[in-house]
Design an enzyme around this catalytic site. Sequence first.
Site, PDB file in Angstrom:
ATOM      1  N   LYS A 115      -2.182  71.969  47.990  1.00  0.00           N
ATOM      2  CA  LYS A 115      -1.424  70.780  47.585  1.00  0.00           C
ATOM      3  C   LYS A 115      -2.333  69.575  47.437  1.00  0.00           C
ATOM      4  O   LYS A 115      -1.932  68.563  46.885  1.00  0.00           O
ATOM      5  CB  LYS A 115      -0.229  70.513  48.508  1.00  0.00           C
ATOM      6  CG  LYS A 115      -0.496  70.412  49.985  1.00  0.00           C
ATOM      7  CD  LYS A 115       0.778  70.020  50.706  1.00  0.00           C
ATOM      8  CE  LYS A 115       1.030  70.789  51.975  1.00  0.00           C
ATOM      9  NZ  LYS A 115       0.027  70.610  53.035  1.00  0.00           N
ATOM     10  N   LYS A 128     -14.204  69.894  56.079  1.00  0.00           N
ATOM     11  CA  LYS A 128     -13.666  68.622  55.577  1.00  0.00           C
ATOM     12  C   LYS A 128     -14.270  67.390  56.227  1.00  0.00           C
ATOM     13  O   LYS A 128     -14.158  66.290  55.693  1.00  0.00           O
ATOM     14  CB  LYS A 128     -12.153  68.572  55.824  1.00  0.00           C
ATOM     15  CG  LYS A 128     -11.321  69.369  54.856  1.00  0.00           C
ATOM     16  CD  LYS A 128      -9.879  68.900  55.009  1.00  0.00           C
ATOM     17  CE  LYS A 128      -8.883  69.672  54.211  1.00  0.00           C
ATOM     18  NZ  LYS A 128      -7.513  69.334  54.608  1.00  0.00           N
ATOM     19  N   LYS A 173      -8.305  78.752  47.666  1.00  0.00           N
ATOM     20  CA  LYS A 173      -6.852  78.870  47.857  1.00  0.00           C
ATOM     21  C   LYS A 173      -6.113  77.790  47.056  1.00  0.00           C
ATOM     22  O   LYS A 173      -6.635  76.692  46.840  1.00  0.00           O
ATOM     23  CB  LYS A 173      -6.486  78.818  49.344  1.00  0.00           C
ATOM     24  CG  LYS A 173      -6.522  77.464  49.940  1.00  0.00           C
ATOM     25  CD  LYS A 173      -5.832  77.404  51.296  1.00  0.00           C
ATOM     26  CE  LYS A 173      -5.851  75.932  51.698  1.00  0.00           C
ATOM     27  NZ  LYS A 173      -5.263  75.526  52.886  1.00  0.00           N
TER      28      LYS A 173
HETATM   29  P1  TYM Z   1      -0.303  73.175  55.392  1.00  0.00           P
HETATM   30  O1  TYM Z   1       0.560  71.969  55.286  1.00  0.00           O
HETATM   31  O2  TYM Z   1      -1.659  73.104  54.807  1.00  0.00           O
HETATM   32  O3  TYM Z   1       0.430  74.410  54.771  1.00  0.00           O
HETATM   33  C1  TYM Z   1       1.760  74.733  55.150  1.00  0.00           C
HETATM   34  C2  TYM Z   1       1.908  76.229  55.220  1.00  0.00           C
HETATM   35  O4  TYM Z   1       1.615  76.807  53.938  1.00  0.00           O
HETATM   36  C3  TYM Z   1       0.619  77.809  54.101  1.00  0.00           C
HETATM   37  N1  TYM Z   1      -0.237  77.806  52.918  1.00  0.00           N
HETATM   38  C4  TYM Z   1      -0.475  78.867  52.164  1.00  0.00           C
HETATM   39  N2  TYM Z   1      -0.057  80.135  52.247  1.00  0.00           N
HETATM   40  C5  TYM Z   1      -0.483  80.989  51.283  1.00  0.00           C
HETATM   41  N3  TYM Z   1      -1.291  80.627  50.264  1.00  0.00           N
HETATM   42  C6  TYM Z   1      -1.737  79.371  50.153  1.00  0.00           C
HETATM   43  N4  TYM Z   1      -2.519  79.019  49.136  1.00  0.00           N
HETATM   44  C7  TYM Z   1      -1.331  78.424  51.117  1.00  0.00           C
HETATM   45  N5  TYM Z   1      -1.565  77.098  51.299  1.00  0.00           N
HETATM   46  C8  TYM Z   1      -0.896  76.745  52.403  1.00  0.00           C
HETATM   47  C9  TYM Z   1      -0.160  77.402  55.335  1.00  0.00           C
HETATM   48  O5  TYM Z   1      -0.838  78.500  55.894  1.00  0.00           O
HETATM   49  C10 TYM Z   1       0.942  76.880  56.210  1.00  0.00           C
HETATM   50  O6  TYM Z   1       1.604  77.936  56.854  1.00  0.00           O
HETATM   51  N6  TYM Z   1      -1.851  72.922  60.117  1.00  0.00           N
HETATM   52  C11 TYM Z   1      -0.778  73.327  59.246  1.00  0.00           C
HETATM   53  C12 TYM Z   1       0.523  72.608  59.540  1.00  0.00           C
HETATM   54  C13 TYM Z   1       0.971  72.699  60.955  1.00  0.00           C
HETATM   55  C14 TYM Z   1       1.561  73.820  61.574  1.00  0.00           C
HETATM   56  C15 TYM Z   1       1.833  73.412  62.901  1.00  0.00           C
HETATM   57  C16 TYM Z   1       1.871  75.109  61.137  1.00  0.00           C
HETATM   58  C17 TYM Z   1       0.889  71.703  61.880  1.00  0.00           C
HETATM   59  N7  TYM Z   1       1.412  72.137  63.055  1.00  0.00           N
HETATM   60  C18 TYM Z   1       2.394  74.306  63.830  1.00  0.00           C
HETATM   61  C19 TYM Z   1       2.452  75.981  62.060  1.00  0.00           C
HETATM   62  C20 TYM Z   1       2.707  75.582  63.378  1.00  0.00           C
HETATM   63  C21 TYM Z   1      -1.173  73.031  57.823  1.00  0.00           C
HETATM   64  O7  TYM Z   1      -2.058  72.260  57.546  1.00  0.00           O
HETATM   65  O8  TYM Z   1      -0.381  73.613  56.897  1.00  0.00           O
END
Ligand code: TYM
Length: 351
Positions: A221, A137, A218
Amino acid sequence: MSHTATDNRGIDDTVTSHRATNPAGTNRTIFSGIQPTGRLTLGNYLGALGRFVDLQHAARCVFCVVDLHALTVEHDPRRLHQLTRETATIYLAAGLDPAVCVLTRQSDVSAHTELMYLLESTAYVGELNRMIQFKEKGRGRPRTRVSLYTYPVLMAADILLYGGTEVPVGDDQRQHVELARDLAIRFNREYGRTFVVPEMSPATVGARVMDLQNPTAKMSKDAPADSLGSIRLLDPPEVIVRKVSRAVTDTSPDVGYDPENRPGVSNLLEILAGCTGESDPAALAGKYDGYAALKRDTADAVVGVLEPLQNRYAELAADPAHVDATLRLGAERARELAAPTLAAARTAIGL
Ligand code: TYM
Protein backbone atom coordinates in the site's frame (compact mmCIF):
# COMPACT_ATOMS: atom_id res chain seq x y z
CA MET A 1 13.49 -13.61 38.97
CA SER A 2 11.14 -16.51 38.41
CA HIS A 3 7.91 -16.87 40.35
CA THR A 4 6.00 -20.04 40.95
CA ALA A 5 2.44 -20.54 39.76
CA THR A 6 1.14 -19.91 43.29
CA ASP A 7 2.60 -16.38 43.14
CA ASN A 8 0.20 -15.67 40.37
CA ARG A 9 -3.23 -16.26 41.77
CA GLY A 10 -5.62 -14.34 39.60
CA ILE A 11 -3.28 -14.33 36.66
CA ASP A 12 -4.20 -17.81 35.51
CA ASP A 13 -7.81 -16.75 35.95
CA THR A 14 -7.16 -13.98 33.46
CA VAL A 15 -5.72 -16.39 30.93
CA THR A 16 -8.74 -18.65 31.24
CA SER A 17 -11.33 -15.87 31.41
CA HIS A 18 -10.59 -15.13 27.77
CA ARG A 19 -11.92 -18.57 27.03
CA ALA A 20 -14.86 -18.43 29.38
CA THR A 21 -16.23 -15.31 27.75
CA ASN A 22 -15.61 -16.47 24.23
CA PRO A 23 -19.03 -16.26 22.54
CA ALA A 24 -18.08 -18.73 19.85
CA GLY A 25 -17.70 -21.35 22.57
CA THR A 26 -14.21 -22.29 21.49
CA ASN A 27 -10.80 -21.58 22.93
CA ARG A 28 -9.82 -19.63 19.85
CA THR A 29 -9.26 -15.90 20.01
CA ILE A 30 -8.17 -14.18 16.85
CA PHE A 31 -6.50 -10.80 16.69
CA SER A 32 -5.21 -8.98 13.67
CA GLY A 33 -4.78 -5.48 12.36
CA ILE A 34 -4.00 -3.36 9.32
CA GLN A 35 -2.04 -0.11 9.35
CA PRO A 36 -3.75 2.89 7.77
CA THR A 37 -0.55 3.96 6.00
CA GLY A 38 -1.98 3.86 2.48
CA ARG A 39 -4.87 2.63 0.40
CA LEU A 40 -5.46 -1.07 0.98
CA THR A 41 -4.37 -3.52 -1.69
CA LEU A 42 -5.35 -6.93 -2.94
CA GLY A 43 -2.39 -8.23 -0.91
CA ASN A 44 -4.02 -6.93 2.27
CA TYR A 45 -7.23 -8.64 1.23
CA LEU A 46 -5.86 -12.06 0.31
CA GLY A 47 -3.28 -12.17 3.11
CA ALA A 48 -5.48 -10.71 5.82
CA LEU A 49 -8.86 -8.98 5.48
CA GLY A 50 -10.63 -11.61 3.37
CA ARG A 51 -9.58 -14.19 5.92
CA PHE A 52 -10.84 -12.07 8.83
CA VAL A 53 -14.27 -12.22 7.21
CA ASP A 54 -14.12 -16.01 6.93
CA LEU A 55 -12.83 -16.43 10.49
CA GLN A 56 -15.19 -14.09 12.34
CA HIS A 57 -17.77 -16.80 13.08
CA ALA A 58 -15.21 -19.41 14.12
CA ALA A 59 -13.80 -17.70 17.19
CA ARG A 60 -13.84 -14.59 19.28
CA CYS A 61 -12.25 -12.00 17.03
CA VAL A 62 -10.81 -8.56 17.52
CA PHE A 63 -9.87 -6.68 14.35
CA CYS A 64 -8.14 -3.39 14.72
CA VAL A 65 -7.18 -0.45 12.55
CA VAL A 66 -3.71 -0.01 13.97
CA ASP A 67 -3.34 3.73 13.59
CA LEU A 68 -0.51 4.13 16.13
CA HIS A 69 1.66 2.01 13.87
CA ALA A 70 1.15 4.58 11.12
CA LEU A 71 3.05 7.14 13.21
CA THR A 72 6.30 5.23 12.78
CA VAL A 73 6.95 6.79 9.37
CA GLU A 74 6.55 10.30 8.02
CA HIS A 75 2.84 11.06 7.90
CA ASP A 76 0.31 13.78 7.28
CA PRO A 77 -2.13 13.95 10.25
CA ARG A 78 -5.16 14.75 8.08
CA ARG A 79 -4.42 11.93 5.67
CA LEU A 80 -3.91 9.52 8.56
CA HIS A 81 -7.31 10.44 9.94
CA GLN A 82 -8.92 9.89 6.52
CA LEU A 83 -7.13 6.62 5.91
CA THR A 84 -8.11 5.35 9.35
CA ARG A 85 -11.77 5.92 8.59
CA GLU A 86 -11.37 4.54 5.07
CA THR A 87 -9.75 1.38 6.44
CA ALA A 88 -12.49 0.92 9.04
CA THR A 89 -15.11 1.43 6.33
CA ILE A 90 -13.39 -1.19 4.17
CA TYR A 91 -13.45 -3.62 7.12
CA LEU A 92 -17.22 -3.24 7.23
CA ALA A 93 -17.61 -3.27 3.44
CA ALA A 94 -15.65 -6.52 3.21
CA GLY A 95 -18.22 -8.12 5.51
CA LEU A 96 -16.89 -7.83 9.05
CA ASP A 97 -19.96 -7.72 11.26
CA PRO A 98 -19.65 -5.61 14.43
CA ALA A 99 -22.37 -7.75 16.00
CA VAL A 100 -20.11 -10.77 15.66
CA CYS A 101 -16.57 -9.46 16.11
CA VAL A 102 -14.96 -6.51 17.82
CA LEU A 103 -13.88 -3.78 15.41
CA THR A 104 -11.70 -1.16 16.94
CA ARG A 105 -9.13 1.54 16.43
CA GLN A 106 -5.87 0.99 18.26
CA SER A 107 -5.48 4.54 19.58
CA ASP A 108 -8.91 4.35 21.24
CA VAL A 109 -7.65 1.66 23.61
CA SER A 110 -4.82 3.05 25.73
CA ALA A 111 -4.03 -0.40 27.10
CA HIS A 112 -2.09 -1.07 23.87
CA THR A 113 0.58 1.51 24.67
CA GLU A 114 0.56 0.74 28.36
CA LEU A 115 1.23 -2.91 27.76
CA MET A 116 3.80 -1.96 25.14
CA TYR A 117 5.96 -0.38 27.85
CA LEU A 118 5.83 -3.50 29.99
CA LEU A 119 6.87 -5.52 26.96
CA GLU A 120 9.62 -3.04 26.08
CA SER A 121 10.90 -3.88 29.52
CA THR A 122 10.84 -7.55 28.52
CA ALA A 123 12.30 -7.28 24.98
CA TYR A 124 16.01 -7.11 24.20
CA VAL A 125 17.73 -4.59 21.95
CA GLY A 126 19.42 -7.54 20.25
CA GLU A 127 16.13 -8.98 19.06
CA LEU A 128 14.80 -5.65 17.80
CA ASN A 129 18.06 -5.12 15.89
CA ARG A 130 17.29 -8.31 13.99
CA MET A 131 13.89 -7.13 12.73
CA ILE A 132 14.01 -7.14 8.95
CA GLN A 133 11.57 -4.27 8.55
CA PHE A 134 13.71 -1.96 10.68
CA LYS A 135 16.85 -3.03 8.86
CA GLU A 136 15.23 -2.27 5.51
CA LYS A 137 13.32 0.91 6.34
CA GLY A 138 15.19 2.67 9.09
CA ARG A 139 18.53 1.45 10.34
CA GLY A 140 21.41 3.87 9.90
CA ARG A 141 19.20 6.86 9.08
CA PRO A 142 19.40 9.55 11.74
CA ARG A 143 15.83 10.74 11.15
CA THR A 144 14.27 7.31 11.57
CA ARG A 145 11.58 7.58 14.23
CA VAL A 146 12.29 5.73 17.46
CA SER A 147 8.80 4.25 17.17
CA LEU A 148 9.83 2.39 14.00
CA TYR A 149 12.43 0.59 16.07
CA THR A 150 10.04 -0.33 18.87
CA TYR A 151 7.08 -1.01 16.56
CA PRO A 152 7.28 -4.83 16.82
CA VAL A 153 6.84 -4.52 20.58
CA LEU A 154 3.63 -2.55 20.08
CA MET A 155 2.47 -5.25 17.70
CA ALA A 156 3.21 -7.87 20.36
CA ALA A 157 1.18 -5.81 22.85
CA ASP A 158 -1.72 -5.66 20.36
CA ILE A 159 -1.86 -9.42 20.14
CA LEU A 160 -1.14 -10.36 23.77
CA LEU A 161 -3.62 -7.88 25.19
CA TYR A 162 -6.57 -9.89 23.91
CA GLY A 163 -5.16 -13.33 24.57
CA GLY A 164 -4.88 -13.93 20.83
CA THR A 165 -4.36 -17.61 20.11
CA GLU A 166 -4.14 -17.08 16.34
CA VAL A 167 -2.93 -14.20 14.26
CA PRO A 168 -4.05 -14.26 10.63
CA VAL A 169 -1.46 -12.26 8.70
CA GLY A 170 0.46 -12.33 5.46
CA ASP A 171 3.90 -13.86 5.23
CA ASP A 172 5.72 -10.55 5.81
CA GLN A 173 4.56 -10.48 9.45
CA ARG A 174 6.10 -13.80 10.41
CA GLN A 175 9.08 -12.35 12.27
CA HIS A 176 6.83 -9.97 14.23
CA VAL A 177 4.50 -12.75 15.37
CA GLU A 178 7.57 -14.77 16.38
CA LEU A 179 8.66 -11.86 18.57
CA ALA A 180 5.20 -11.70 20.17
CA ARG A 181 5.54 -15.39 20.98
CA ASP A 182 9.04 -14.96 22.40
CA LEU A 183 7.97 -12.05 24.59
CA ALA A 184 4.92 -13.92 25.89
CA ILE A 185 7.04 -16.95 26.75
CA ARG A 186 9.74 -14.84 28.40
CA PHE A 187 7.28 -12.77 30.43
CA ASN A 188 5.42 -15.89 31.56
CA ARG A 189 8.68 -17.55 32.56
CA GLU A 190 9.97 -14.53 34.47
CA TYR A 191 6.78 -13.35 36.14
CA GLY A 192 4.30 -16.23 36.02
CA ARG A 193 1.77 -17.28 33.41
CA THR A 194 0.09 -14.12 32.19
CA PHE A 195 -0.14 -14.26 28.43
CA VAL A 196 -1.51 -16.74 25.95
CA VAL A 197 1.27 -17.66 23.51
CA PRO A 198 -0.08 -16.85 20.03
CA GLU A 199 0.39 -18.77 16.80
CA MET A 200 0.76 -17.21 13.40
CA SER A 201 -1.96 -18.29 10.99
CA PRO A 202 -0.65 -17.72 7.46
CA ALA A 203 -2.87 -17.75 4.40
CA THR A 204 -2.53 -20.95 2.37
CA VAL A 205 -2.96 -19.01 -0.88
CA GLY A 206 -2.06 -15.33 -1.28
CA ALA A 207 0.18 -15.08 1.78
CA ARG A 208 2.58 -12.98 -0.30
CA VAL A 209 0.93 -11.27 -3.25
CA MET A 210 3.61 -9.67 -5.40
CA ASP A 211 3.72 -6.35 -7.23
CA LEU A 212 2.37 -6.80 -10.78
CA GLN A 213 5.16 -4.68 -12.28
CA ASN A 214 7.96 -5.93 -10.09
CA PRO A 215 6.98 -9.45 -9.08
CA THR A 216 10.02 -9.98 -6.88
CA ALA A 217 8.71 -7.30 -4.45
CA LYS A 218 5.52 -7.66 -2.43
CA MET A 219 2.43 -5.68 -3.45
CA SER A 220 2.38 -2.76 -1.04
CA LYS A 221 0.00 0.00 0.00
CA ASP A 222 3.07 2.25 0.19
CA ALA A 223 3.48 2.10 -3.62
CA PRO A 224 3.01 5.44 -5.43
CA ALA A 225 -0.64 6.27 -6.16
CA ASP A 226 -0.15 5.85 -9.93
CA SER A 227 1.68 2.52 -9.64
CA LEU A 228 0.37 -0.13 -12.01
CA GLY A 229 1.84 -2.79 -9.74
CA SER A 230 -0.58 -2.49 -6.79
CA ILE A 231 -4.28 -3.31 -7.12
CA ARG A 232 -6.16 -1.16 -4.61
CA LEU A 233 -9.35 -2.52 -3.12
CA LEU A 234 -11.21 0.58 -4.30
CA ASP A 235 -9.77 0.61 -7.84
CA PRO A 236 -12.61 0.78 -10.39
CA PRO A 237 -13.04 -2.43 -12.46
CA GLU A 238 -11.52 -0.92 -15.60
CA VAL A 239 -8.39 0.05 -13.65
CA ILE A 240 -8.11 -3.47 -12.28
CA VAL A 241 -8.41 -4.90 -15.80
CA ARG A 242 -5.73 -2.51 -17.05
CA LYS A 243 -3.34 -3.33 -14.21
CA VAL A 244 -3.74 -7.09 -14.64
CA SER A 245 -3.45 -6.94 -18.42
CA ARG A 246 -0.16 -5.03 -18.11
CA ALA A 247 1.27 -7.34 -15.45
CA VAL A 248 4.85 -8.40 -16.11
CA THR A 249 5.19 -12.09 -16.99
CA ASP A 250 8.16 -13.71 -18.77
CA THR A 251 9.31 -14.88 -22.18
CA SER A 252 8.40 -18.51 -21.77
CA PRO A 253 5.38 -19.24 -24.02
CA ASP A 254 3.59 -21.60 -21.61
CA VAL A 255 1.82 -20.85 -18.34
CA GLY A 256 3.53 -22.48 -15.36
CA TYR A 257 3.66 -22.13 -11.57
CA ASP A 258 7.22 -21.62 -10.36
CA PRO A 259 7.40 -18.67 -7.90
CA GLU A 260 11.18 -18.77 -7.71
CA ASN A 261 11.97 -18.69 -11.43
CA ARG A 262 8.75 -17.34 -12.88
CA PRO A 263 7.45 -14.87 -10.27
CA GLY A 264 5.16 -12.83 -12.55
CA VAL A 265 3.03 -15.62 -13.96
CA SER A 266 3.07 -17.47 -10.63
CA ASN A 267 1.74 -14.35 -8.92
CA LEU A 268 -1.16 -14.16 -11.39
CA LEU A 269 -1.98 -17.81 -10.71
CA GLU A 270 -1.79 -17.16 -6.97
CA ILE A 271 -4.16 -14.18 -7.31
CA LEU A 272 -6.53 -16.18 -9.49
CA ALA A 273 -6.53 -19.02 -6.95
CA GLY A 274 -7.02 -16.62 -4.04
CA CYS A 275 -9.97 -14.91 -5.71
CA THR A 276 -11.71 -18.09 -6.82
CA GLY A 277 -11.23 -20.14 -3.64
CA GLU A 278 -8.86 -22.59 -5.37
CA SER A 279 -6.35 -24.11 -2.99
CA ASP A 280 -3.71 -25.03 -5.57
CA PRO A 281 -2.42 -22.32 -7.92
CA ALA A 282 -0.17 -24.85 -9.67
CA ALA A 283 -3.21 -26.89 -10.71
CA LEU A 284 -4.68 -23.82 -12.42
CA ALA A 285 -1.63 -23.45 -14.67
CA GLY A 286 -2.62 -26.49 -16.72
CA LYS A 287 -5.87 -24.82 -17.77
CA TYR A 288 -4.09 -22.13 -19.76
CA ASP A 289 -2.00 -22.22 -22.89
CA GLY A 290 -1.42 -18.47 -23.07
CA TYR A 291 -1.16 -15.36 -20.95
CA ALA A 292 -4.10 -13.50 -22.50
CA ALA A 293 -6.71 -15.94 -21.16
CA LEU A 294 -4.96 -16.17 -17.79
CA LYS A 295 -4.95 -12.38 -17.45
CA ARG A 296 -8.57 -12.10 -18.52
CA ASP A 297 -9.72 -14.71 -15.99
CA THR A 298 -7.55 -13.21 -13.25
CA ALA A 299 -8.95 -9.72 -13.83
CA ASP A 300 -12.51 -11.10 -13.87
CA ALA A 301 -11.90 -12.98 -10.62
CA VAL A 302 -10.46 -9.92 -8.88
CA VAL A 303 -13.34 -7.73 -10.06
CA GLY A 304 -15.78 -10.44 -8.94
CA VAL A 305 -14.35 -10.27 -5.41
CA LEU A 306 -13.93 -6.51 -5.19
CA GLU A 307 -17.07 -5.21 -6.89
CA PRO A 308 -19.48 -6.20 -4.07
CA LEU A 309 -17.03 -4.76 -1.53
CA GLN A 310 -16.89 -1.50 -3.48
CA ASN A 311 -20.69 -1.24 -3.75
CA ARG A 312 -21.04 -1.73 -0.03
CA TYR A 313 -18.20 0.74 0.56
CA ALA A 314 -20.05 3.42 -1.41
CA GLU A 315 -23.11 2.98 0.82
CA LEU A 316 -21.12 3.03 4.06
CA ALA A 317 -18.91 5.94 3.07
CA ALA A 318 -22.04 8.04 2.60
CA ASP A 319 -22.66 7.71 6.34
CA PRO A 320 -19.32 8.29 8.12
CA ALA A 321 -21.12 8.95 11.43
CA HIS A 322 -22.25 5.32 11.40
CA VAL A 323 -18.69 4.11 10.90
CA ASP A 324 -17.46 6.37 13.71
CA ALA A 325 -20.21 5.09 16.02
CA THR A 326 -19.27 1.49 15.18
CA LEU A 327 -15.67 2.20 16.13
CA ARG A 328 -16.71 3.89 19.38
CA LEU A 329 -18.75 0.88 20.38
CA GLY A 330 -15.91 -1.44 19.35
CA ALA A 331 -13.49 0.53 21.49
CA GLU A 332 -15.71 0.10 24.55
CA ARG A 333 -15.79 -3.64 24.06
CA ALA A 334 -12.08 -3.79 23.34
CA ARG A 335 -11.28 -1.84 26.54
CA GLU A 336 -13.33 -4.33 28.56
CA LEU A 337 -11.57 -7.28 26.95
CA ALA A 338 -8.12 -5.77 27.39
CA ALA A 339 -8.42 -4.59 31.00
CA PRO A 340 -7.94 -7.94 32.82
CA THR A 341 -4.80 -8.84 30.87
CA LEU A 342 -3.25 -5.44 31.42
CA ALA A 343 -4.08 -5.59 35.12
CA ALA A 344 -2.59 -9.06 35.40
CA ALA A 345 0.57 -8.01 33.56
CA ARG A 346 1.01 -4.97 35.81
CA THR A 347 0.64 -7.07 38.95
CA ALA A 348 2.91 -9.81 37.65
CA ILE A 349 5.72 -7.44 36.78
CA GLY A 350 5.55 -5.80 40.20
CA LEU A 351 3.56 -2.60 39.69
P1 TYM B 1 0.16 -4.15 7.12
O1 TYM B 1 -0.73 -3.00 7.43
O2 TYM B 1 1.41 -3.88 6.37
O3 TYM B 1 -0.64 -5.25 6.35
C1 TYM B 1 -1.89 -5.72 6.83
C2 TYM B 1 -2.01 -7.20 6.58
O4 TYM B 1 -1.91 -7.45 5.17
C3 TYM B 1 -0.89 -8.41 4.94
N1 TYM B 1 -0.23 -8.10 3.68
C4 TYM B 1 -0.10 -8.95 2.67
N2 TYM B 1 -0.48 -10.22 2.52
C5 TYM B 1 -0.20 -10.81 1.33
N3 TYM B 1 0.43 -10.19 0.32
C6 TYM B 1 0.84 -8.92 0.43
N4 TYM B 1 1.44 -8.31 -0.58
C7 TYM B 1 0.57 -8.24 1.64
N5 TYM B 1 0.82 -6.98 2.09
C8 TYM B 1 0.32 -6.92 3.33
C9 TYM B 1 0.07 -8.26 6.11
O5 TYM B 1 0.84 -9.42 6.29
C10 TYM B 1 -0.89 -8.00 7.23
O6 TYM B 1 -1.42 -9.21 7.71
N6 TYM B 1 2.43 -4.90 11.49
C11 TYM B 1 1.24 -5.15 10.72
C12 TYM B 1 -0.01 -4.58 11.36
C13 TYM B 1 -0.23 -5.01 12.77
C14 TYM B 1 -0.70 -6.27 13.19
C15 TYM B 1 -0.76 -6.19 14.60
C16 TYM B 1 -1.05 -7.44 12.52
C17 TYM B 1 -0.01 -4.25 13.87
N7 TYM B 1 -0.34 -4.96 14.98
C18 TYM B 1 -1.15 -7.30 15.37
C19 TYM B 1 -1.47 -8.53 13.29
C20 TYM B 1 -1.52 -8.45 14.69
C21 TYM B 1 1.40 -4.52 9.36
O7 TYM B 1 2.22 -3.66 9.14
O8 TYM B 1 0.48 -4.92 8.45
